[in-house]
Design an enzyme around this catalytic site. Structure first.
Site, PDB file in Angstrom:
ATOM      1  N   PHE C 121      10.917 -11.049  -7.905  1.00 45.46           N
ATOM      2  CA  PHE C 121       9.984 -10.273  -7.093  1.00 45.46           C
ATOM      3  C   PHE C 121       8.653 -10.991  -7.073  1.00 45.46           C
ATOM      4  O   PHE C 121       8.381 -11.844  -7.936  1.00 45.46           O
ATOM      5  CB  PHE C 121       9.808  -8.887  -7.710  1.00 45.46           C
ATOM      6  CG  PHE C 121      10.068  -7.761  -6.754  1.00 45.46           C
ATOM      7  CD1 PHE C 121      11.274  -7.673  -6.087  1.00 45.46           C
ATOM      8  CD2 PHE C 121       9.109  -6.786  -6.520  1.00 45.46           C
ATOM      9  CE1 PHE C 121      11.524  -6.625  -5.212  1.00 45.46           C
ATOM     10  CE2 PHE C 121       9.349  -5.736  -5.656  1.00 45.46           C
ATOM     11  CZ  PHE C 121      10.549  -5.652  -5.000  1.00 45.46           C
ATOM     12  N   GLN C 235      -3.434  -0.853  -1.839  1.00 46.15           N
ATOM     13  CA  GLN C 235      -2.469  -1.916  -1.572  1.00 46.15           C
ATOM     14  C   GLN C 235      -1.832  -1.749  -0.202  1.00 46.15           C
ATOM     15  O   GLN C 235      -1.279  -0.701   0.117  1.00 46.15           O
ATOM     16  CB  GLN C 235      -1.368  -1.915  -2.636  1.00 46.15           C
ATOM     17  CG  GLN C 235      -0.345  -3.014  -2.402  1.00 46.15           C
ATOM     18  CD  GLN C 235       0.520  -3.259  -3.630  1.00 46.15           C
ATOM     19  OE1 GLN C 235       1.388  -2.443  -3.948  1.00 46.15           O
ATOM     20  NE2 GLN C 235       0.277  -4.343  -4.329  1.00 46.15           N
ATOM     21  N   HIS C 237       1.177  -3.044   1.656  1.00 49.53           N
ATOM     22  CA  HIS C 237       2.423  -3.772   1.415  1.00 49.53           C
ATOM     23  C   HIS C 237       2.641  -4.706   2.598  1.00 49.53           C
ATOM     24  O   HIS C 237       2.520  -4.286   3.741  1.00 49.53           O
ATOM     25  CB  HIS C 237       3.578  -2.787   1.287  1.00 49.53           C
ATOM     26  CG  HIS C 237       4.832  -3.390   0.757  1.00 49.53           C
ATOM     27  ND1 HIS C 237       5.592  -4.279   1.485  1.00 49.53           N
ATOM     28  CD2 HIS C 237       5.461  -3.260  -0.435  1.00 49.53           C
ATOM     29  CE1 HIS C 237       6.631  -4.654   0.763  1.00 49.53           C
ATOM     30  NE2 HIS C 237       6.579  -4.057  -0.409  1.00 49.53           N
ATOM     31  N   LEU C 251       8.684   1.220   4.879  1.00 48.75           N
ATOM     32  CA  LEU C 251       8.722   0.059   4.003  1.00 48.75           C
ATOM     33  C   LEU C 251       9.959  -0.811   4.192  1.00 48.75           C
ATOM     34  O   LEU C 251      11.066  -0.314   4.369  1.00 48.75           O
ATOM     35  CB  LEU C 251       8.688   0.555   2.558  1.00 48.75           C
ATOM     36  CG  LEU C 251       8.382  -0.512   1.513  1.00 48.75           C
ATOM     37  CD1 LEU C 251       6.986  -1.053   1.737  1.00 48.75           C
ATOM     38  CD2 LEU C 251       8.506   0.070   0.129  1.00 48.75           C
ATOM     39  N   GLU C 254      10.418  -5.608  -0.808  1.00 46.79           N
ATOM     40  CA  GLU C 254      10.120  -6.975  -1.216  1.00 46.79           C
ATOM     41  C   GLU C 254      11.406  -7.660  -1.689  1.00 46.79           C
ATOM     42  O   GLU C 254      11.493  -8.889  -1.733  1.00 46.79           O
ATOM     43  CB  GLU C 254       9.105  -6.908  -2.362  1.00 46.79           C
ATOM     44  CG  GLU C 254       8.428  -8.196  -2.688  1.00 46.79           C
ATOM     45  CD  GLU C 254       7.200  -7.965  -3.575  1.00 46.79           C
ATOM     46  OE1 GLU C 254       6.519  -6.938  -3.398  1.00 46.79           O
ATOM     47  OE2 GLU C 254       6.939  -8.802  -4.431  1.00 46.79           O
ATOM     48  N   ARG C 315       1.330  -9.385  -3.382  1.00 42.85           N
ATOM     49  CA  ARG C 315       1.321  -8.633  -2.119  1.00 42.85           C
ATOM     50  C   ARG C 315       0.012  -8.782  -1.351  1.00 42.85           C
ATOM     51  O   ARG C 315       0.025  -8.841  -0.118  1.00 42.85           O
ATOM     52  CB  ARG C 315       1.580  -7.149  -2.410  1.00 42.85           C
ATOM     53  CG  ARG C 315       2.998  -6.916  -2.835  1.00 42.85           C
ATOM     54  CD  ARG C 315       3.260  -5.472  -3.167  1.00 42.85           C
ATOM     55  NE  ARG C 315       4.689  -5.291  -3.437  1.00 42.85           N
ATOM     56  CZ  ARG C 315       5.218  -4.161  -3.871  1.00 42.85           C
ATOM     57  NH1 ARG C 315       4.446  -3.118  -4.094  1.00 42.85           N
ATOM     58  NH2 ARG C 315       6.510  -4.074  -4.078  1.00 42.85           N
ATOM     59  N   HIS C 381       0.401   1.295   1.238  1.00 45.98           N
ATOM     60  CA  HIS C 381       1.555   1.527   0.384  1.00 45.98           C
ATOM     61  C   HIS C 381       1.208   2.183  -0.943  1.00 45.98           C
ATOM     62  O   HIS C 381       1.907   3.069  -1.404  1.00 45.98           O
ATOM     63  CB  HIS C 381       2.238   0.187   0.131  1.00 45.98           C
ATOM     64  CG  HIS C 381       3.474   0.269  -0.694  1.00 45.98           C
ATOM     65  ND1 HIS C 381       4.525   1.084  -0.351  1.00 45.98           N
ATOM     66  CD2 HIS C 381       3.841  -0.358  -1.835  1.00 45.98           C
ATOM     67  CE1 HIS C 381       5.489   0.937  -1.248  1.00 45.98           C
ATOM     68  NE2 HIS C 381       5.088   0.096  -2.171  1.00 45.98           N
ATOM     69  N   ARG C 416      -1.405  -4.578  -7.472  1.00 49.71           N
ATOM     70  CA  ARG C 416      -0.240  -4.270  -8.289  1.00 49.71           C
ATOM     71  C   ARG C 416       0.914  -5.192  -7.928  1.00 49.71           C
ATOM     72  O   ARG C 416       1.147  -5.482  -6.759  1.00 49.71           O
ATOM     73  CB  ARG C 416       0.192  -2.825  -8.055  1.00 49.71           C
ATOM     74  CG  ARG C 416       1.486  -2.459  -8.735  1.00 49.71           C
ATOM     75  CD  ARG C 416       1.828  -0.999  -8.547  1.00 49.71           C
ATOM     76  NE  ARG C 416       2.253  -0.671  -7.188  1.00 49.71           N
ATOM     77  CZ  ARG C 416       3.493  -0.844  -6.728  1.00 49.71           C
ATOM     78  NH1 ARG C 416       4.431  -1.375  -7.486  1.00 49.71           N
ATOM     79  NH2 ARG C 416       3.793  -0.495  -5.484  1.00 49.71           N
TER      80      ARG C 416
END
Lengths: 250, 246, 604
Positions: C121, C235, C237, C251, C254, C315, C381, C416
């Protein structure tokens, strides 16, 4: 429990907000089933014209010729396979929907007579013995395959006729139908919780995987085999009664 | 382009289908149309929703009589010009508009014997092969939309909520029973409490499942067979008696 | 107050997502009485939307991993603004929390030797995300839900919203809630309250969040007098769906990039190679050849020796890159970037590893991701900022108030890492539950609830019914979302932020005129009206904090201050209520101690 007021969303037989022709599938299914059942019953009661050369009608296999039995022997022979189908998880769905109308189709109201017990009470609780009928019909498979061998015998020499192919197709369909059975899938490995622990359980997993592939097509095999049984009988019957002549291919 | 929605408005005591005309956008789903009605015509129209991506199972309703998730039902799925009927799930008491009281489901869940794992390996963890969990992972895809419960005729038409847990909880029980680590026995629960015998495998649950879980073939029928093993198979009973284990 | 239904507990947990349920389980295990309130039905919380996995240095897939590497990745991903102690606890405790889920019945995907399989990730140096295909959050929520049910002693109030926290002499004394179903009020008295309400995504039009994400916990804590930190860090995304309009913002995990998916612009360039920040230059592949080698190793299940593809940058970096490509005219037909996995993996693998993505695109966008690329654009997000908490107990600055999960601030710093929120829920959910239980046990006697305070609140909550039809709550929410997207989005300017403050004043006035139709029974118009108050509070907090941080760091980009400022690297922006005014102050962050600093500098 209180639900939406009845005047707004009616309940009762065939009540639904569905717009599609929901009744077509159960109707067709019911008719097809009725045709096959009627033909098979009629043919089983004939007690004649089930044999021609090396060809034997599957409705009369394995062949019993004992004239001391008060009913046509085919009825006895057919009892286990008929019960196998009657208790089959697929056919149950088909006749509960088409004949019992319980339910006729999804999200369509049904006839409500008495308190619903499902398969918890006699006689439907006997559906639970489906596996014994699987055992029983499993024993038929060697005979059906030997019928295929016999169907290649033409007066002592090897040959293949159209009838051979019809009988081969039927035996194949019946074999697939048997091995795609939900009970069989359970018995060969589905009953285990863990497949990977021992060599034996890994073998069971392989068998269960195979049975699962077949099982996904159980409905297809159910219809195919019913069709081939009736066709094979009809073919032999027409030959035996002299209506048609076998086509010899080899 | 416009569409007419006939939406059930009312509660357990009274109600009616009301017409709302909604402008259409490309790719629009039924839930978008409901939101449009809320924002422009009926701010108090009650409906449940959360993720709007078919992941949470909140927006269950009956669209043209078929149990579906509103967020995964495209408006262009329906023939243009025909009104679209939107009603709450029929198997549960309606609270208001499209919202039903689904609390019965939660009470059924509470009675299911909990997961009980076998002792772990020496390092305190467990080893499981993917082949051992593939089957259970299918059941764990369930998003608890309760559409299967809604369409199940045992609950919907016969209202046997007193005796039958419904497909959702048979799926959950299958997930526990076939869990490679679980050592709890739930045979008696399946037969007596969950009432698995009430299922007559007519497969409507499988037809409506938005997660395409093979509810009947992979969960319910295998459980029925396990119940047969334990309660109905005479040879196995005899065998258990001979071995002195039952 | 006539016939106000009242119940009393030691610990009240607000929210039934991962953090809330984990807190409730821990608290009840410690022997106190616990209630959970949640706005939706149990099991529908936003945690179900988490797709990729839960980050924990289990080291089952790559033995080089360990808590130190996870700690370093988390701190670097957060641009060193994280609460280092929280980051350390996260890295150290996440593996035990994940294994605990397994003991409760969760089934993660497996390695060939039967252990938990981990996935790559963004920002994580090694494959670290324990996962279940692309529905990890569902697996977690169901496991925690089953455990909650199994405990039998936790009272769950479903479809019940907390309107205000109640305090007695500065201490928490409970919460006034309303049941959505009936519209009736329910007073829950409690010695301790754990906020686990998630984020604020509904303040923006294009977001990946559900209707519940209206910043309730942030606003409740703020109203109760607690400090909020890091509110400027929202954040975005990088990969939200773009088309059709109906699915805009939903979404795209990822995990698509973790499984080898690449980002391309309209010219077919893999543009991410041009956006590798200095800090990460040594860690990422600089040629397509090397990036492809890494993917090949990962697919084959080998330890990757090549460096990672730049699509797996953090991100904030990827989101900014996509936004810039589109701004400079290299966007896809609907204004996004192309995310292509079809040309990288076999159709069968894609369907096996990313089943929900496959279904989501197939059914909602008519795109078969095994054959064609997806179009993606950043979507709001996650909220890095939140209630300032003590790292050990998750206690907020108001006695009796605790916070865990997205509503708590500090752990993630300025950005994050994907997968860290699921471990956050478990690690700090548990700590908050324990903290609240310990606190509650130490209190003697029930905290008092003032009837007058409750009456005033209920009157305020019912006021919209008296103002029939003057302003629609949906229209106000819509205007707020539009404004926040325009003025307080990915790239922020002082002018925009000042305009936002002015607009927020007008929106607050409009919100005061909102009237609702119908009655109190399950009335979403009324619920939206009440949510507006929270949305306005958090929107203002985000805007003010964004104004105060005159630098660009992580998810916060100030156009006129494009670089990070060393001085701002040592402070948190704290938002605090003073009377009726929102104040913003800078507070120094506790420096990282020596041995952890060595880890950050790669000297371990």
């Amino acid at each position: 429990m209180v639900a939406v007021p009845a005047e707004v969303r009616p309940r009762g037989f065939a009540a639904t907000e569905r717009r599609d022709a929901w009744w077509v599938a159960p109707l067709l299914q019911g008719l097809m089933l009725a045709v096959f059942i009627s033909y098979a019953t009629w043919a089983a009661l004939q007690n004649a014209n089930y044999h021609w050369g090396g060809y034997l009608s599957p409705l009369y296999s394995p062949l019993i010729t004992a004239d001391w039995i008060p009913v046509p022997p085919s009825l006895l022979i057919l009892l286990p396979p008929v019960l196998f189908r009657a208790t089959c998880y697929y056919y149950r769905k088909a006749y509960y929907r088409s004949y019992f109308l319980d339910p006729p189709a999804c999200a369509v109201g049904e006839l409500r007579a008495g308190r619903y017990r499902g398969e918890t009470a006699f006689p439907l609780v006997l559906q639970n013995l489906h596996r014994y009928l699987f055992y029983a019909t499993f024993l038929y498979l060697p005979f059906l395959w030997s019928d295929v061998v016999h169907a290649t015998r033409f007066g002592g020499s090897f040959g293949i006729g159209l009838g051979t192919l019809v009988i081969l197709a039927n035996t194949t369909a019946l074999t697939f139908y048997s091995f795609s059975c939900h009970s069989a899938r359970h018995l060969v490995g589905g009953g285990l919780d863990c497949f990977s622990r021992t060599a034996a359980s890994r073998a069971c997993h392989a068998a269960w995987k195979g049975a699962s592939v077949l099982n996904a097509r159980h409905m297809l095999f159910a219809w195919m085999s019913f069709f081939t049984v009736c066709s094979a009988d009809l073919y032999v019957r027409l030959l035996a009664s002299g209506v048609i002549h076998d086509v010899r291919l080899l | 382009m416009e569409a007419v929605l006939k939406i059930f408005r009312g509660d357990a005591t009274s109600g009616a289908f009301r017409d709302y005309t909604v402008p259409l956008d490309e790719g629009m789903v039924v839930l978008d149309a409901v939101h449009w009605v809320q924002a422009h015509q009926a701010s108090d129209l009650a409906c449940r929703w959360n993720c709007k991506a078919g992941r949470c199972g909140s927006c269950s309703a009956e669209v043209n009589g078929k149990p579906r998730l509103m967020c995964m039902t495209r408006m262009d799925h329906f023939p243009p010009g025909e009104p679209i009927t939107l009603a709450p799930m029929k198997a549960f008491p309606v609270l208001k508009d499209l919202v039903c009281d689904v609390s019965w489901n939660y009470s059924v869940n509470r009675r299911i014997p909990a997961f009980k794992p076998a002792p772990p390996e020496a390092d305190g963890t467990w080893r499981m092969q993917q082949v051992d969990i593939d089957r259970v992972q299918e059941f764990r895809k369930c998003i608890e939309c309760f559409l299967c419960q809604d369409v199940c005729h045992v609950l919907r038409d016969h209202d046997r909520k007193d005796s039958f847990a419904g497909p959702r909880f048979l799926v959950r029980l299958a997930g526990l029973e076939m869990h490679p680590l679980d050592v709890e026995s739930r045979g008696a629960h399946l037969k007596e409490e969950a009432g698995i015998g009430f299922c007559n495998i007519t497969k409507c649950c499988t037809e409506v499942c938005p997660e395409s879980i093979h509810i009947t073939d992979n969960a319910i029928i295998p459980l029925k067979e396990r119940v047969v093993d334990e309660f109905y198979d005479p040879l196995r009973r005899l065998w258990r008696r001979l071995r002195g284990s039952a | 107050m006539d016939h106000l239904e009242t119940k009393t507990y030691d610990v009240l947990v607000v929210g039934a997502g991962g953090a809330g349920l984990r807190a409730a389980i821990e608290a009840v295990d410690q022997g106190v009485s616990v209630a959970v309130v949640c706005k939706s039905l149990l099991g529908k919380a936003h945690t179900v939307m988490a797709e990729g996995g839960v980050a924990a240095a289990l080291a089952t897939t790559d033995s080089r991993d360990g808590w130190r590497v996870h700690f370093r990745d988390t701190m670097r991903g957060g641009k060193l603004l994280n609460d280092w102690r929280m980051a350390q606890l996260l890295a150290q405790e996440a593996p035990a929390r994940v294994r605990e889920l397994e003991a409760w019945g969760a089934l993660f995907d497996r390695t060939p030797d039967g252990r938990i399989l981990q996935r790559n990730f963004g920002g994580h140096q090694y494959p670290r995300l324990a996962h279940v295909g692309d529905r990890t959050g569902l697996e977690m929520i169901r496991t925690l839900q089953d455990r909650t049910v199994q405990a039998q002693r936790i009272d769950v109030f479903m479809e019940c919203t907390v309107a205000r926290l109640l305090t007695d002499d500065g201490r928490i004394s409970g919460a006034l809630t309303y049941r959505r179903e009936s519209g009736r009020f329910l007073l829950l008295r409690a010695k301790a309250v754990v906020l686990a309400t998630g984020g604020i995504g509904r303040a923006y039009k294009i977001n990946s969040n559900s209707w519940e994400y209206t910043g309730d916990g942030h606003a409740l804590a703020y109203d109760a007098g607690a400090d909020l930190i890091g509110m400027e860090f929202v954040q975005f995304h990088p990969t939200g769906m773009v088309w059709p309009l109906s699915v805009r913002g939903i979404l795209v995990t990822e995990g698509v990039r973790g499984e080898g998916g690449v980002l391309k612009n309209s010219r077919g360039e893999r543009f991410m190679f041009r956006y590798i920040p200095e800090m990460f230059r040594g860690d990422f592949a600089d040629t397509e050849e090397e990036a492809d080698r890494w993917v090949a190793d990962v697919i084959a299940g080998r330890k990757a020796e090549a460096r990672r593809p730049p699509e797996l940058l953090t991100r904030d970096v990827v989101a900014r890159a996509i936004a810039q490509e589109v701004r400079e005219g290299r966007g896809s037909p609907h204004g996004g970037a192309f995310l292509d996995i079809a040309s990288r993996r076999k159709a069968e693998d894609i369907r096996k590893k990313l089943p929900s993505m496959y279904q989501q695109f197939f059914e909602l966008a008519d795109v078969d991701i095994t054959r064609e690329p997806m179009e993606v654009f950043p979507t709001t997000h996650y909220m890095m900022g939140g209630v300032k908490v003590d790292p050990e107990s998750q206690a907020a600055t108001v006695p009796g108030l605790f916070a865990a999960g997205e509503v708590a601030g500090g752990l993630h710093g300025a950005n994050r890492l994907g997968g860290n929120s699921l471990s956050d829920l478990l690690v700090f959910g548990r700590r908050a539950g324990a903290g609240a239980a310990t606190y509650a046990r130490a209190q003697s006697g029930e905290p008092g609830v003032e009837t007058r305070q409750v009456d005033a609140i209920t009157a305020e909550l019912l006021a919209p019914f008296e103002r029939k039809g003057s302003e629609s709550p949906y229209a106000v929410q819509d205007a707020l979302q539009d404004m926040m997207g325009t003025c307080v989005g990915i790239a922020r300017t002082a002018d925009d932020l000042q305009n936002a403050l002015a607009a927020l004043g007008e929106l607050r006035a409009r919100a005061g005129r909102v009237g609702v139709d119908g009655n109190r029974q399950y009335n979403p118009g009324w619920h939206t009206t009440l949510d507006l108050r929270n949305l306005l509070t958090v929107s203002e907090a985000v805007t003010r904090a964004a104004l105060a941080r005159r630098e660009s760091r992580g998810a916060h980009t100030r156009v006129e201050h494009p670089d990070s400022d060393k001085r701002f690297g040592t402070v948190n922006v704290v938002v605090r209520r003073q009377g009726d005014a929102m104040t913003v102050v800078e507070e120094p962050i506790v420096p990282v101690p020596g041995e952890l600093r060595d880890i950050l500098e790669g000297k371990d």
